[in-house]
Design an enzyme around this catalytic site. Structure first.
Site, PDB file in Angstrom:
ATOM      1  NE  ARG A  45     -26.125  -9.325 -10.557  1.00 25.24           N
ATOM      2  CZ  ARG A  45     -27.418  -9.455 -10.286  1.00 25.24           C
ATOM      3  NH1 ARG A  45     -27.539 -10.912 -10.515  1.00 25.24           N
ATOM      4  NH2 ARG A  45     -28.126  -9.030 -10.052  1.00 25.24           N
ATOM      5  N   GLY A  46     -26.030  -9.650  -6.501  1.00 25.11           N
ATOM      6  CA  GLY A  46     -27.543  -9.528  -6.002  1.00 25.11           C
ATOM      7  C   GLY A  46     -27.328  -9.294  -4.445  1.00 25.11           C
ATOM      8  CB  ALA A  47     -28.863  -7.533  -1.948  1.00 23.86           C
ATOM      9  NE  ARG A  82     -20.518  -5.061  -6.035  1.00 24.66           N
ATOM     10  CZ  ARG A  82     -21.880  -5.139  -6.703  1.00 24.66           C
ATOM     11  NH1 ARG A  82     -22.190  -6.344  -6.794  1.00 24.66           N
ATOM     12  NH2 ARG A  82     -22.095  -4.386  -7.584  1.00 24.66           N
ATOM     13  CD  GLN A 186     -25.826  -5.824 -13.628  1.00 25.21           C
ATOM     14  OE1 GLN A 186     -26.242  -5.027 -14.590  1.00 25.21           O
ATOM     15  NE2 GLN A 186     -24.978  -5.643 -12.627  1.00 25.21           N
ATOM     16  CG  ASP A 227     -28.382  -3.584  -4.265  1.00 23.88           C
ATOM     17  OD1 ASP A 227     -29.007  -3.376  -5.177  1.00 23.88           O
ATOM     18  OD2 ASP A 227     -27.561  -4.719  -4.340  1.00 23.88           O
ATOM     19  CG  ASN A 237     -32.443  -1.949  -7.175  1.00 23.07           C
ATOM     20  OD1 ASN A 237     -31.789  -2.860  -6.811  1.00 23.07           O
ATOM     21  ND2 ASN A 237     -33.065  -1.881  -8.097  1.00 23.07           N
ATOM     22  CE  LYS A 238     -26.670  -2.910 -10.810  1.00 20.76           C
ATOM     23  NZ  LYS A 238     -25.373  -2.637 -10.417  1.00 20.76           N
TER      24      LYS A 238
HETATM   25  O1  MRU Z   1     -24.751  -4.844  -9.021  1.00 15.85           O
HETATM   26  P1  MRU Z   1     -25.458  -6.028  -8.898  1.00 15.85           P
HETATM   27  O2  MRU Z   1     -25.890  -6.774  -9.949  1.00 15.85           O
HETATM   28  O3  MRU Z   1     -24.939  -6.708  -7.849  1.00 15.85           O
HETATM   29  O4  MRU Z   1     -26.747  -5.051  -8.269  1.00 15.85           O
HETATM   30  C1  MRU Z   1     -27.824  -6.027  -8.107  1.00 15.85           C
HETATM   31  C2  MRU Z   1     -29.145  -4.989  -7.937  1.00 15.85           C
HETATM   32  O5  MRU Z   1     -29.185  -3.854  -7.995  1.00 15.85           O
HETATM   33  C3  MRU Z   1     -30.409  -5.721  -7.623  1.00 15.85           C
HETATM   34  O6  MRU Z   1     -31.603  -5.169  -8.114  1.00 15.85           O
HETATM   35  C4  MRU Z   1     -30.413  -6.086  -6.096  1.00 15.85           C
HETATM   36  O7  MRU Z   1     -29.409  -6.605  -5.451  1.00 15.85           O
HETATM   37  C5  MRU Z   1     -31.427  -6.819  -5.553  1.00 15.85           C
HETATM   38  S1  MRU Z   1     -31.271  -8.540  -6.122  1.00 15.85           S
HETATM   39  C6  MRU Z   1     -32.638  -9.381  -5.499  1.00 15.85           C
END
Ligand code: MRU
Length: 329
Positions: A45-47, A82, A186, A227, A237-238
């Site tokens: 996970r994470g962009a 996703r 997270q 993201d 973002n999250k």
């Molecule tokens: O649902 P996730 O855990 O994939 O969400 C991740 C985030 O929102 C992060 O803040 C984002 O991807 C940036 S990570 C460098």
């Protein structure tokens, strides 16, 4: 620390983020379906890490045989696993672009994306660290983090948490307030684990404590990843980032967004066009395996929100500050 996502010659290997912090385990993903499942379960996970997953997904798709249209259909399924982080479809597109050169060229491109990732995140977070030092007078700094934008959200190093690594190396970090980041935690599970490994002082707080922490003067700067960044500088973002930005704006606390430029999607004029993933109701109906709502409770569970550019102090990529007219510098 090993790379969050890598290629071992036969399979995609990932640090299983569903198991941390209690277990550190590596998963080998040998098929497109296994990779898609890992993406959907947030095992990876994470962009930026999803960008690498997208490119490696095309490598797996090419190894599964069949004709070109079958390969492209598999790649498309990876890209759509996703919807919000643009990096996933960006990684797929970059690898697909090399198809004419054959499977070796696709693999070489995916490996280049893996190598690039750490370099670009180090550069983006170094620029952001300078900006934070310029914005905040207090030393050492008290930072606030939401979700996980660290090593685990990238191939290596991290974006927003990369800023903490740079500042910590210079002795400039007093502590980090870590939003637990409901509902999948997270922050509590991953960011706290990374900070502990690095020896950076931190405290985990419920997401709902963030505004109160700012009101009490406990936060010098909020650091988050992204993201997807629209052309006008709006940031997805999250979930919870938007609320943080409103609170930060109200209290005069700077909020800095850090991301590689692969997260910028100039095809979208504003954040209103960003697709926001809605996740399963069970994520809210249960908490660590226990049912906490009436079993059939209706649920609103967006995984991300959009923060308008005017609430963001700076969006920073490896090129420096991203300005809403699309320029960087
Ligand atoms: O649902 P996730 O855990 O994939 O969400 C991740 C985030 O929102 C992060 O803040 C984002 O991807 C940036 S990570 C460098």
């Amino acid at each position: 620390m090993r790379r969050t996502i890598d290629w071992d010659g036969e399979a995609v290997t990932i640090i299983d983020q569903t198991a941390l912090p209690t277990q550190y385990r590596i998963l080998s993903l040998r098929t497109v379906d296994e990779l898609i499942d890992a993406i959907r379960r947030l095992a990876v996970r994470g962009a930026p890490a999803l960008g690498a997953a997208g490119a490696l997904g095309v490598v797996l798709a090419a190894r599964e045989g069949g004709d070109l249209s079958a390969l492209k259909e598999r790649a498309q399924r990876v890209a759509q696993a996703r919807p919000t982080a643009v990096n996933l479809s960006w990684g797929v597109a970059r690898a697909l672009d090399k198809l004419d050169g054959g499977a070796d060229a696709v693999l070489a491109e995916a490996l280049e994306i893996l190598d690039e990732d750490e370099r670009l995140n180090r550069a983006a977070s170094a620029h952001a660290a300078e900006i934070v030092v310029g914005l905040c007078d207090r030393r050492p700094l008290r930072l606030l983090s939401h979700c996980n934008a660290g090593h685990l959200a990238t191939v290596a190093w991290g974006s927003a948490l990369g800023v903490v690594w740079h500042l910590h190396q210079r002795g400039l970090v007093e502590s980090v307030l870590v939003d637990e980041t409901r509902p999948l935690l997270q922050g509590a599970r991953l960011t706290a684990w990374e900070l502990a490994q690095a020896g950076v002082p931190y405290r985990v707080q419920p997401d709902s404590a963030a505004a109160a922490a700012m009101a009490r003067g406990l936060v010098d700067c909020v650091l988050v990843g992204a993201d997807r960044i629209a052309a006008n500088g709006d940031v997805a973002n999250k979930i919870g980032t938007y609320g943080l930005a409103i609170a930060a704006h109200h209290h005069g606390v700077p909020l800095v967004v850090v991301a590689p430029s692969s997260t910028v999607d100039t095809s979208l004029a504003s954040g209103a066009e960003i697709a926001i993933e809605e996740r399963a109701p069970e994520e809210l109906r249960t908490f660590v395996g226990t049912v906490v709502t009436p079993p059939d409770a209706e649920v609103f569970n967006p995984a991300f929100d959009v923060t308008p550019a005017e609430l963001i102090t700076a969006v920073v990529t490896e090129h420096g500050r991203y300005l809403p007219d699309g320029t960087q510098g």
